[in-house]
Design an enzyme around this catalytic site. Structure first.
Site, PDB file in Angstrom:
ATOM      1  N   GLY A  27       0.805  -1.205   0.000  1.00  0.00           N
ATOM      2  CA  GLY A  27       0.000   0.000   0.000  1.00  0.00           C
ATOM      3  C   GLY A  27       0.841   1.258   0.000  1.00  0.00           C
ATOM      4  O   GLY A  27       2.028   1.228  -0.316  1.00  0.00           O
ATOM      5  N   GLY A  32       5.317   4.079  -9.259  1.00  0.00           N
ATOM      6  CA  GLY A  32       6.047   2.834  -9.467  1.00  0.00           C
ATOM      7  C   GLY A  32       5.154   1.619  -9.359  1.00  0.00           C
ATOM      8  O   GLY A  32       5.215   0.702 -10.192  1.00  0.00           O
ATOM      9  N   HIS A  33       4.293   1.583  -8.333  1.00  0.00           N
ATOM     10  CA  HIS A  33       3.352   0.471  -8.211  1.00  0.00           C
ATOM     11  C   HIS A  33       2.385   0.431  -9.400  1.00  0.00           C
ATOM     12  O   HIS A  33       2.072  -0.640  -9.933  1.00  0.00           O
ATOM     13  CB  HIS A  33       2.523   0.620  -6.929  1.00  0.00           C
ATOM     14  CG  HIS A  33       3.317   0.562  -5.669  1.00  0.00           C
ATOM     15  ND1 HIS A  33       3.604   1.677  -4.918  1.00  0.00           N
ATOM     16  CD2 HIS A  33       3.884  -0.482  -5.007  1.00  0.00           C
ATOM     17  CE1 HIS A  33       4.296   1.330  -3.850  1.00  0.00           C
ATOM     18  NE2 HIS A  33       4.485   0.022  -3.876  1.00  0.00           N
ATOM     19  N   ARG A 184       8.530   5.099   1.113  1.00  0.00           N
ATOM     20  CA  ARG A 184       9.196   5.761   2.238  1.00  0.00           C
ATOM     21  C   ARG A 184       9.688   7.166   1.885  1.00  0.00           C
ATOM     22  O   ARG A 184      10.131   7.894   2.774  1.00  0.00           O
ATOM     23  CB  ARG A 184      10.340   4.897   2.762  1.00  0.00           C
ATOM     24  CG  ARG A 184       9.853   3.654   3.508  1.00  0.00           C
ATOM     25  CD  ARG A 184      10.990   2.894   4.175  1.00  0.00           C
ATOM     26  NE  ARG A 184      10.494   1.876   5.092  1.00  0.00           N
ATOM     27  CZ  ARG A 184      10.280   0.607   4.770  1.00  0.00           C
ATOM     28  NH1 ARG A 184      10.521   0.199   3.539  1.00  0.00           N
ATOM     29  NH2 ARG A 184       9.831  -0.255   5.666  1.00  0.00           N
TER      30      ARG A 184
END
Length: 275
Positions: A27, A32-33, A184
């Protein structure tokens, strides 16, 4: 797009094993995801994305409790990228009892680099991925190259267990500045975000220097570490390795990758540059 929270509902929605493409995530999604979802979509199969923050891969001092949970926003992004189904179990669903059976990866691959600085990390990763594969039963699963060692460990696990899943790599997505996209990155201040590009730059410079003088690998790696440290980072490693097995690169080796991990402020970042 369906959002399901139980294994039973997932199995009902996907009754035929091997008839989907899978993108596992924790999540707090970014481009990128979403690029991995679009890549999975290219297989012409229903695309399943999982959202699960896996306690098993966090050490006690790491950021499990403060890792952002942004399910509503994540689902909106996944739907916009063409995802068909989101599997978002809670801990009680995926781990209804303590997970005492775990997948122990090959120490030669999993106890170096990230595994050295985060003991047990890849055991947690392999265990949850194996469990998710058992739930989703995909034909293909897409993992990003940004987590380079993780990709290799998962590939080796699938080979060793003869799992009926094709592991596909997705290229690292970067911001215009060159910073590798990461969940992050949200921990970084504006000043730190501008400075964070130094990690990729250091890896690129290390790789170029190694190509010119491979016999000086250890010296070049030490210089790269010292250079980042002088700029206010706390580096764990910057190194040139073989892509095939992450063994230390030697003169004459081809298909190499420079990998690094370093802490900037309170945020630990990783990156890699293929050579």
């Amino acid at each position: 797009m369906k959002v399901l929270h139980t294994i039973a509902a997932l199995r009902e929605a996907l009754p035929q094993p091997g008839a989907n493409a899978f993108v596992p995530t924790m999540g707090n999604l970014h481009e990128g995801h979403l690029s991995l979802v679009r890549q999975a979509k290219g297989h012409g199969l229903p695309v399943v994305a999982s959202i699960f923050v896996n306690r098993l891969q966090f050490a006690p001092h790491e950021d499990f409790d403060r890792y952002p949970r942004t399910l509503v926003r994540d689902c909106e992004l996944l739907e916009s990228a063409g995802c068909d189904l989101v599997f978002a179990p809670d801990e009680r669903e995926l781990y209804p009892q303590p997970q005492t059976f775990k997948v122990q990866p090959d120490p030669a691959l999993a106890d170096i680099l990230e595994g050295h600085f985060r003991p047990g990390f890849f055991t947690g990763v392999c265990t949850v991925v194996m469990k998710l594969f058992g739930c989703v039963r995909p034909q293909v699963a897409v993992f990003g190259k940004k987590d380079y060692q993780q990709l290799m460990v998962i590939r080796r696990m699938v080979e060793q267990f003869a799992l009926p899943v094709t592991i596909e790599a997705g290229e690292t997505e970067r911001a215009a500045s060159g910073l590798a996209l990461s969940s992050r990155n949200g921990y970084l201040s504006d000043e730190e975000r501008a400075k964070a590009t130094e990690l990729a730059a250091a890896l690129k410079a290390l790789g170029q220097a190694f190509v010119q003088s491979p016999e000086r690998r250890a010296e070049l790696e030490a210089q790269a570490l010292a250079g980042l440290k002088a700029r206010g980072w706390l580096p764990d490693y910057l190194t040139v390795r073989r892509r095939s097995d992450l063994g230390e690169a030697q003169a004459g080796d081809r298909e190499l990758v420079a990998l690094g991990a370093a802490k900037l402020g309170n945020t630990r970042l990783i990156d890699n540059v293929e050579l």
